[in-house]
Scaffold this active site. Structure first.
Site, PDB file in Angstrom:
ATOM      1  CE  LYS A   1      -7.146   6.651   4.307  1.00 39.87           C
ATOM      2  NZ  LYS A   1      -5.686   6.471   4.148  1.00 39.87           N
TER       3      LYS A   1
ATOM      4  CE  LYS B   1      -2.346   1.670   3.675  1.00 45.99           C
ATOM      5  NZ  LYS B   1      -2.212   3.136   3.605  1.00 45.99           N
TER       6      LYS B   1
ATOM      7  NE  ARG C   1       1.558   3.554  12.665  1.00 40.32           N
ATOM      8  CZ  ARG C   1       0.651   4.361  13.195  1.00 40.32           C
ATOM      9  NH1 ARG C   1       1.055   5.419  13.877  1.00 40.32           N
ATOM     10  NH2 ARG C   1      -0.638   4.141  13.042  1.00 40.32           N
TER      11      ARG C   1
ATOM     12  CG  ASP D   1     -11.267  17.784  -5.334  1.00 37.72           C
ATOM     13  OD1 ASP D   1     -12.170  18.626  -5.526  1.00 37.72           O
ATOM     14  OD2 ASP D   1     -10.064  18.057  -5.382  1.00 37.72           O
TER      15      ASP D   1
ATOM     16  CG  ASP E   1      -4.784   4.413   1.653  1.00 35.66           C
ATOM     17  OD1 ASP E   1      -5.918   4.862   1.360  1.00 35.66           O
ATOM     18  OD2 ASP E   1      -4.410   4.257   2.822  1.00 35.66           O
TER      19      ASP E   1
ATOM     20  CB  THR F   1      -8.910   2.345  11.746  1.00 36.67           C
ATOM     21  OG1 THR F   1      -7.934   2.685  10.771  1.00 36.67           O
ATOM     22  CG2 THR F   1      -9.749   1.217  11.237  1.00 36.67           C
TER      23      THR F   1
HETATM   24  O1  C5P Z   1       0.894   1.730  10.821  1.00 43.00           O
HETATM   25  P1  C5P Z   1      -0.510   1.166  10.722  1.00 43.00           P
HETATM   26  O2  C5P Z   1      -0.525  -0.351  10.701  1.00 43.00           O
HETATM   27  O3  C5P Z   1      -1.460   1.779  11.727  1.00 43.00           O
HETATM   28  O4  C5P Z   1      -0.962   1.622   9.284  1.00 43.00           O
HETATM   29  C1  C5P Z   1      -2.275   1.602   8.845  1.00 43.00           C
HETATM   30  C2  C5P Z   1      -2.322   2.134   7.438  1.00 43.00           C
HETATM   31  O5  C5P Z   1      -3.648   2.009   6.966  1.00 43.00           O
HETATM   32  C3  C5P Z   1      -1.908   3.595   7.277  1.00 43.00           C
HETATM   33  O6  C5P Z   1      -1.196   3.700   6.059  1.00 43.00           O
HETATM   34  C4  C5P Z   1      -3.226   4.334   7.165  1.00 43.00           C
HETATM   35  O7  C5P Z   1      -3.151   5.436   6.301  1.00 43.00           O
HETATM   36  C5  C5P Z   1      -4.138   3.273   6.554  1.00 43.00           C
HETATM   37  N1  C5P Z   1      -5.561   3.409   6.850  1.00 43.00           N
HETATM   38  C6  C5P Z   1      -6.077   3.407   8.118  1.00 43.00           C
HETATM   39  N2  C5P Z   1      -7.413   3.542   8.333  1.00 43.00           N
HETATM   40  C7  C5P Z   1      -8.246   3.660   7.304  1.00 43.00           C
HETATM   41  C8  C5P Z   1      -7.734   3.647   5.990  1.00 43.00           C
HETATM   42  C9  C5P Z   1      -6.379   3.510   5.802  1.00 43.00           C
HETATM   43  O8  C5P Z   1      -5.306   3.249   9.077  1.00 43.00           O
HETATM   44  N3  C5P Z   1      -9.550   3.727   7.513  1.00 43.00           N
END
Ligand code: C5P
Length: 228
Positions: free
Chosen positions: A56, A26, A199, A59, A54, A107
């Site tokens: 998002k 991603k 992460r 617009d 991603d 999230t």
């Molecule tokens: O580091 P972590 O595991 O929290 O990363 C989650 C990834 O998923 C990030 O790149 C974040 O932008 C993405 N994301 C999210 N919640 C959403 C959509 C995408 O955490 N609803």
């Protein structure tokens, strides 16, 4: 895996370190700001990796439609847009082979954040209503926390892909910006088709070992079917 790193060189080094342990990447806003985003996507495709853009998109519908049209010619597999009706309609009309996912609710949002945004309904109701609209309009899937995935599966069966970020191998909520987190096992038990992990792999002492451990956790969710 979410490649949230500060440079293309860092992203390439991480992909090389992870080798065969990850096949789907991603690429989001942080990498987009680094320059050479599309050259990097090409680099991933040359290595037979799948790519999830991603960004998002949010617009006016005409602009989102044109952005999705441009993206659909780049060999990308998945892309995200925000889940408002007119935006989703414009994206679906222009997506070609690209699979479009609607973001239901980030999230990282908790009840207080939704209050601030003026959403009086509970998170589950908001996510379900956005997912139902996404399905009606013709999106391929939704991004949803693992806490709502079970409800979506129950209400919508397998008509939409469910992509679940906010995955934590262990519960370390205290020092985290993600509010609605689940473990690998519970995301798949709830019905996720894919999980997004950033992460926990990026910051692991041994990212490849962590990626392999997560792949094992995924496999163990499906092992009964595989053995039968
Ligand atoms: O580091 P972590 O595991 O929290 O990363 C989650 C990834 O998923 C990030 O790149 C974040 O932008 C993405 N994301 C999210 N919640 C959403 C959509 C995408 O955490 N609803």
């Amino acid at each position: 895996m979410a490649l949230d790193v500060a440079s293309i060189a860092e992203a390439q080094a991480l992909v090389e370190t992870l080798g065969d342990s990850i096949s789907f990447y991603k690429v989001g806003m942080e990498l987009f700001m680094c320059g050479d985003y599309f050259a990097f996507i090409e680099w991933l495709k040359q290595r037979d990796k799948k790519v999830f853009v991603d960004l998002k998109f949010f617009d006016i519908p005409a602009t989102v439609g044109r952005a999705i049209k441009a993206l659909s010619s780049k060999g990308v597999d998945l892309a995200t847009i925000h889940g408002n009706d007119a935006i989703m309609t414009a994206a679906v009309a222009n997506k070609g082979d690209l699979k479009v996912l609607a973001v239901t609710a980030l999230t990282s949002l908790d009840r207080g954040d939704l209050d601030d945004l003026g959403f009086q309904c509970d998170v589950q109701a908001l996510v379900l209503s956005r997912a139902k609209r996404a399905l009606q309009i013709g999106c391929d899937g939704v991004v949803s926390s693992g806490l709502e995935a079970a409800l979506l599966r129950q209400e919508l069966d397998h008509k939409l892909l469910i992509i679940t970020p906010g995955i934590r191998p262990v519960d370390n909520r205290e020092e985290d910006d993600q509010q609605r987190v689940v473990t690998v096992a519970s995301a798949f038990q709830a019905g996720a088709d894919y999980i997004v992990v950033g992460r926990p792999i990026r910051d692991a002492v041994n990212p490849k070992a962590m990626a392999e451990k997560i792949q094992q956790q995924i496999l163990s969710q499906f092992s009964c079917d595989a053995i039968l």
